[in-house]
Design a protein around this motif. Structure first.
Motif, PDB file in Angstrom:
ATOM      1  N   UNK A   1     -20.292  38.979 -64.468  1.00 55.42           N
ATOM      2  CA  UNK A   1     -19.018  39.655 -64.203  1.00 55.42           C
ATOM      3  C   UNK A   1     -19.206  41.164 -64.183  1.00 55.42           C
ATOM      4  N   UNK A   2     -19.985  41.655 -65.127  1.00 54.12           N
ATOM      5  CA  UNK A   2     -20.192  43.106 -65.193  1.00 54.12           C
ATOM      6  C   UNK A   2     -20.925  43.574 -63.939  1.00 54.12           C
ATOM      7  N   UNK A   3     -21.928  42.811 -63.533  1.00 57.50           N
ATOM      8  CA  UNK A   3     -22.697  43.188 -62.338  1.00 57.50           C
ATOM      9  C   UNK A   3     -21.782  43.241 -61.118  1.00 57.50           C
ATOM     10  N   UNK A   4     -20.897  42.241 -60.992  1.00 51.87           N
ATOM     11  CA  UNK A   4     -19.985  42.214 -59.842  1.00 51.87           C
ATOM     12  C   UNK A   4     -19.025  43.402 -59.901  1.00 51.87           C
ATOM     13  N   UNK A   5     -18.510  43.698 -61.078  1.00 55.00           N
ATOM     14  CA  UNK A   5     -17.550  44.809 -61.220  1.00 55.00           C
ATOM     15  C   UNK A   5     -18.192  46.149 -60.891  1.00 55.00           C
ATOM     16  N   UNK A   6     -19.437  46.330 -61.341  1.00 54.65           N
ATOM     17  CA  UNK A   6     -20.043  47.662 -61.246  1.00 54.65           C
ATOM     18  C   UNK A   6     -21.033  47.808 -60.085  1.00 54.65           C
ATOM     19  N   UNK A   7     -21.246  46.706 -59.364  1.00 55.32           N
ATOM     20  CA  UNK A   7     -22.160  46.787 -58.220  1.00 55.32           C
ATOM     21  C   UNK A   7     -23.629  46.801 -58.604  1.00 55.32           C
TER      22      UNK A   7
ATOM     23  N   UNK B   1     -18.836  50.747 -72.566  1.00 54.77           N
ATOM     24  CA  UNK B   1     -20.094  51.333 -73.060  1.00 54.77           C
ATOM     25  C   UNK B   1     -20.941  51.822 -71.891  1.00 54.77           C
ATOM     26  N   UNK B   2     -21.007  51.014 -70.823  1.00 54.19           N
ATOM     27  CA  UNK B   2     -21.832  51.404 -69.663  1.00 54.19           C
ATOM     28  C   UNK B   2     -21.270  52.666 -69.019  1.00 54.19           C
ATOM     29  N   UNK B   3     -19.946  52.718 -68.895  1.00 57.69           N
ATOM     30  CA  UNK B   3     -19.340  53.903 -68.239  1.00 57.69           C
ATOM     31  C   UNK B   3     -19.630  55.160 -69.039  1.00 57.69           C
ATOM     32  N   UNK B   4     -19.747  54.999 -70.347  1.00 56.50           N
ATOM     33  CA  UNK B   4     -19.993  56.192 -71.158  1.00 56.50           C
ATOM     34  C   UNK B   4     -21.422  56.720 -71.015  1.00 56.50           C
ATOM     35  N   UNK B   5     -22.324  55.887 -70.483  1.00 57.29           N
ATOM     36  CA  UNK B   5     -23.702  56.358 -70.338  1.00 57.29           C
ATOM     37  C   UNK B   5     -24.132  56.551 -68.872  1.00 57.29           C
TER      38      UNK B   5
END
Ligand code: DC
Length: 220
Positions: free
Chosen positions: A20-26, A215-219
Protein backbone atom coordinates in the motif's frame (compact mmCIF):
# COMPACT_ATOMS: atom_id res chain seq x y z
CA UNK A 1 17.27 6.63 -4.53
CA UNK A 2 15.16 6.25 -1.40
CA UNK A 3 15.43 2.83 0.25
CA UNK A 4 12.99 1.80 2.98
CA UNK A 5 13.56 -1.47 4.86
CA UNK A 6 10.74 -3.34 6.59
CA UNK A 7 11.64 -6.40 8.63
CA UNK A 8 9.62 -8.52 10.99
CA UNK A 9 8.23 -11.97 11.69
CA UNK A 10 5.75 -13.91 9.53
CA UNK A 11 2.24 -12.52 9.66
CA UNK A 12 3.07 -9.08 11.05
CA UNK A 13 1.52 -7.51 7.95
CA UNK A 14 4.72 -6.52 6.16
CA UNK A 15 3.62 -7.25 2.59
CA UNK A 16 0.12 -5.79 2.93
CA UNK A 17 1.49 -2.60 4.46
CA UNK A 18 4.50 -2.27 2.16
CA UNK A 19 2.38 -2.79 -0.98
CA UNK A 20 0.00 0.00 0.00
CA UNK A 21 2.78 2.40 0.88
CA UNK A 22 4.58 1.68 -2.38
CA UNK A 23 1.40 2.34 -4.37
CA UNK A 24 0.69 5.57 -2.47
CA UNK A 25 4.20 6.96 -2.80
CA UNK A 26 5.19 5.58 -6.20
CA UNK A 27 7.93 3.31 -4.91
CA UNK A 28 8.64 -0.22 -6.03
CA UNK A 29 7.65 -2.88 -3.52
CA UNK A 30 10.19 -5.68 -3.26
CA UNK A 31 9.02 -8.84 -1.50
CA UNK A 32 12.25 -10.69 -0.69
CA UNK A 33 10.40 -13.61 0.91
CA UNK A 34 9.02 -14.42 -2.54
CA UNK A 35 12.57 -14.95 -3.81
CA UNK A 36 13.32 -17.46 -1.04
CA UNK A 37 9.97 -19.09 -1.76
CA UNK A 38 10.81 -19.43 -5.47
CA UNK A 39 14.06 -21.13 -4.57
CA UNK A 40 12.20 -23.37 -2.11
CA UNK A 41 9.81 -24.30 -4.93
CA UNK A 42 12.74 -25.10 -7.20
CA UNK A 43 14.17 -27.53 -4.63
CA UNK A 44 10.78 -29.18 -4.01
CA UNK A 45 10.28 -29.64 -7.74
CA UNK A 46 13.64 -31.33 -7.99
CA UNK A 47 12.69 -33.66 -5.14
CA UNK A 48 15.31 -32.18 -2.83
CA UNK A 49 14.64 -32.13 0.90
CA UNK A 50 14.92 -28.41 1.87
CA UNK A 51 16.46 -29.46 5.21
CA UNK A 52 19.31 -31.22 3.40
CA UNK A 53 21.77 -28.34 3.26
CA UNK A 54 24.36 -30.17 1.18
CA UNK A 55 21.83 -31.16 -1.49
CA UNK A 56 20.42 -27.63 -1.59
CA UNK A 57 23.90 -26.14 -2.00
CA UNK A 58 24.76 -28.63 -4.75
CA UNK A 59 21.69 -27.60 -6.74
CA UNK A 60 21.79 -23.87 -6.10
CA UNK A 61 23.59 -22.79 -9.23
CA UNK A 62 20.95 -24.43 -11.46
CA UNK A 63 18.17 -22.16 -10.16
CA UNK A 64 17.71 -19.08 -12.27
CA UNK A 65 15.73 -16.58 -10.21
CA UNK A 66 14.87 -13.14 -11.49
CA UNK A 67 12.51 -10.35 -10.55
CA UNK A 68 10.48 -8.31 -13.00
CA UNK A 69 8.03 -5.53 -12.37
CA UNK A 70 4.86 -5.50 -14.43
CA UNK A 71 2.66 -2.42 -13.80
CA UNK A 72 4.51 -1.98 -10.52
CA UNK A 73 3.77 -5.55 -9.41
CA UNK A 74 6.67 -7.84 -8.62
CA UNK A 75 6.82 -11.09 -10.60
CA UNK A 76 9.24 -13.76 -9.44
CA UNK A 77 10.62 -15.59 -12.40
CA UNK A 78 12.00 -19.09 -11.87
CA UNK A 79 13.68 -20.53 -14.94
CA UNK A 80 11.68 -18.19 -17.23
CA UNK A 81 8.35 -19.04 -15.53
CA UNK A 82 6.35 -16.53 -13.47
CA UNK A 83 5.79 -18.48 -10.24
CA UNK A 84 3.84 -15.82 -8.29
CA UNK A 85 0.77 -18.06 -8.17
CA UNK A 86 2.64 -21.12 -6.91
CA UNK A 87 4.64 -19.91 -3.92
CA UNK A 88 2.00 -19.13 -1.29
CA UNK A 89 1.42 -22.67 -0.02
CA UNK A 90 2.46 -23.81 3.47
CA UNK A 91 4.78 -26.38 1.87
CA UNK A 92 6.70 -23.74 -0.07
CA UNK A 93 6.71 -21.39 2.91
CA UNK A 94 8.27 -24.09 5.06
CA UNK A 95 10.84 -24.93 2.38
CA UNK A 96 11.77 -21.24 2.06
CA UNK A 97 12.39 -20.91 5.78
CA UNK A 98 14.57 -24.04 5.74
CA UNK A 99 16.78 -23.11 2.80
CA UNK A 100 17.09 -19.53 4.12
CA UNK A 101 19.43 -20.71 6.88
CA UNK A 102 22.21 -21.39 4.33
CA UNK A 103 24.81 -18.64 3.78
CA UNK A 104 25.19 -19.63 0.11
CA UNK A 105 21.47 -19.13 -0.44
CA UNK A 106 21.48 -15.76 1.29
CA UNK A 107 24.45 -14.55 -0.75
CA UNK A 108 22.65 -15.33 -4.00
CA UNK A 109 19.58 -13.40 -2.83
CA UNK A 110 21.50 -10.46 -1.43
CA UNK A 111 23.11 -9.69 -4.78
CA UNK A 112 19.73 -9.68 -6.54
CA UNK A 113 18.15 -7.54 -3.83
CA UNK A 114 20.90 -4.93 -3.72
CA UNK A 115 20.82 -4.58 -7.51
CA UNK A 116 17.11 -3.78 -7.42
CA UNK A 117 17.52 -1.22 -4.61
CA UNK A 118 20.38 0.51 -6.43
CA UNK A 119 18.17 1.32 -9.41
CA UNK A 120 14.81 2.27 -7.84
CA UNK A 121 13.09 3.96 -4.92
CA UNK A 122 12.12 0.81 -3.03
CA UNK A 123 10.26 -0.38 -0.04
CA UNK A 124 11.73 -3.81 0.60
CA UNK A 125 10.43 -6.30 3.12
CA UNK A 126 12.02 -9.39 4.62
CA UNK A 127 13.97 -10.49 7.67
CA UNK A 128 17.48 -9.09 7.16
CA UNK A 129 16.87 -6.01 5.04
CA UNK A 130 17.86 -3.44 7.67
CA UNK A 131 20.64 -5.58 9.10
CA UNK A 132 22.29 -7.08 6.00
CA UNK A 133 20.80 -6.17 2.62
CA UNK A 134 20.35 -2.40 3.01
CA UNK A 135 22.29 -1.39 6.12
CA UNK A 136 22.27 2.24 4.88
CA UNK A 137 18.52 2.37 4.24
CA UNK A 138 16.94 5.80 4.68
CA UNK A 139 14.35 4.36 7.07
CA UNK A 140 14.18 1.00 8.85
CA UNK A 141 10.94 -0.34 10.29
CA UNK A 142 10.60 -3.42 12.49
CA UNK A 143 6.98 -4.52 12.12
CA UNK A 144 5.69 -6.94 14.69
CA UNK A 145 2.54 -8.28 16.39
CA UNK A 146 1.80 -10.89 19.03
CA UNK A 147 1.78 -14.58 18.03
CA UNK A 148 -1.95 -14.74 18.90
CA UNK A 149 -2.86 -11.84 16.63
CA UNK A 150 -0.67 -13.10 13.76
CA UNK A 151 -2.17 -16.59 14.02
CA UNK A 152 -5.71 -15.19 14.05
CA UNK A 153 -4.99 -13.14 10.91
CA UNK A 154 -3.67 -16.17 9.07
CA UNK A 155 -6.62 -18.27 10.30
CA UNK A 156 -9.14 -15.74 8.94
CA UNK A 157 -7.22 -15.42 5.66
CA UNK A 158 -7.43 -19.18 5.19
CA UNK A 159 -11.13 -19.32 6.01
CA UNK A 160 -11.78 -16.45 3.56
CA UNK A 161 -10.01 -18.46 0.87
CA UNK A 162 -12.12 -21.50 1.78
CA UNK A 163 -9.10 -23.36 3.19
CA UNK A 164 -9.75 -25.45 6.29
CA UNK A 165 -7.67 -24.12 9.16
CA UNK A 166 -6.80 -25.03 12.73
CA UNK A 167 -5.88 -22.08 14.91
CA UNK A 168 -3.66 -24.02 17.30
CA UNK A 169 -1.80 -25.60 14.39
CA UNK A 170 -1.22 -22.18 12.81
CA UNK A 171 0.06 -20.84 16.13
CA UNK A 172 2.50 -23.73 16.42
CA UNK A 173 3.71 -23.17 12.82
CA UNK A 174 4.26 -19.47 13.46
CA UNK A 175 6.23 -20.17 16.65
CA UNK A 176 8.38 -22.72 14.83
CA UNK A 177 9.07 -20.36 11.92
CA UNK A 178 9.85 -17.43 14.28
CA UNK A 179 12.27 -19.63 16.17
CA UNK A 180 14.08 -20.72 12.99
CA UNK A 181 14.17 -17.22 11.46
CA UNK A 182 15.41 -15.60 14.69
CA UNK A 183 17.97 -18.13 15.82
CA UNK A 184 19.76 -19.08 12.58
CA UNK A 185 23.39 -18.03 12.64
CA UNK A 186 23.29 -16.42 9.19
CA UNK A 187 21.44 -13.06 9.01
CA UNK A 188 18.78 -13.89 11.62
CA UNK A 189 15.69 -11.75 12.06
CA UNK A 190 16.69 -9.04 14.55
CA UNK A 191 15.54 -5.56 15.35
CA UNK A 192 18.57 -3.42 14.55
CA UNK A 193 19.13 -0.48 16.92
CA UNK A 194 18.28 2.13 14.27
CA UNK A 195 14.97 0.49 13.30
CA UNK A 196 11.68 1.97 14.46
CA UNK A 197 9.51 -0.74 16.00
CA UNK A 198 5.81 -0.72 15.09
CA UNK A 199 3.58 -3.22 16.92
CA UNK A 200 0.52 -3.79 14.74
CA UNK A 201 -1.39 -6.01 17.21
CA UNK A 202 -3.97 -3.32 17.98
CA UNK A 203 -3.74 -1.23 14.81
CA UNK A 204 -5.74 -1.39 11.61
CA UNK A 205 -3.93 -1.66 8.26
CA UNK A 206 -4.78 1.94 7.40
CA UNK A 207 -3.47 3.17 10.74
CA UNK A 208 -0.16 1.41 10.21
CA UNK A 209 0.10 2.68 6.62
CA UNK A 210 -0.48 6.32 7.52
CA UNK A 211 1.82 6.08 10.55
CA UNK A 212 4.71 4.81 8.40
CA UNK A 213 3.96 7.16 5.51
CA UNK A 214 4.25 10.08 7.94
CA UNK A 215 7.69 8.79 8.92
CA UNK A 216 8.74 8.46 5.27
CA UNK A 217 7.53 11.97 4.42
CA UNK A 218 9.59 13.35 7.25
CA UNK A 219 12.78 11.91 5.76
CA UNK A 220 12.19 11.82 1.98
O1 DC B 1 8.17 -13.32 4.28
P1 DC B 1 7.88 -14.72 3.83
O2 DC B 1 6.99 -15.45 4.79
O3 DC B 1 7.38 -14.80 2.42
O4 DC B 1 9.31 -15.47 3.85
C1 DC B 1 9.44 -16.86 3.62
C2 DC B 1 10.69 -17.37 4.35
O5 DC B 1 11.86 -16.84 3.71
C3 DC B 1 10.80 -16.95 5.81
O6 DC B 1 10.40 -17.96 6.70
C4 DC B 1 12.27 -16.67 6.02
C5 DC B 1 12.83 -16.47 4.66
N1 DC B 1 13.25 -15.09 4.42
C6 DC B 1 14.51 -14.73 4.83
O7 DC B 1 15.20 -15.53 5.44
N2 DC B 1 14.98 -13.48 4.56
C7 DC B 1 14.23 -12.59 3.92
N3 DC B 1 14.72 -11.38 3.65
C8 DC B 1 12.91 -12.93 3.52
C9 DC B 1 12.43 -14.19 3.81
Amino acid sequence: MINIAIDGPAGAGKSTIAKKIAADLGYIYVDTGAMFRALGLYMLRKGIDPSDGEAVKDNLSGADIDIRFVDGVQCVILDQENVNGLIRTEEVSDAASKIAVLPEVRKKMLILQRNIAAGHDVIMDGRDIGSAVLPDADLKIYLTASVEVRAMRRYKENLDKGIKADLEEIKADIRERDERDMTRSEAPLVKVPDAKEVDTSDMSIDEVVSYIEDMIRSIA
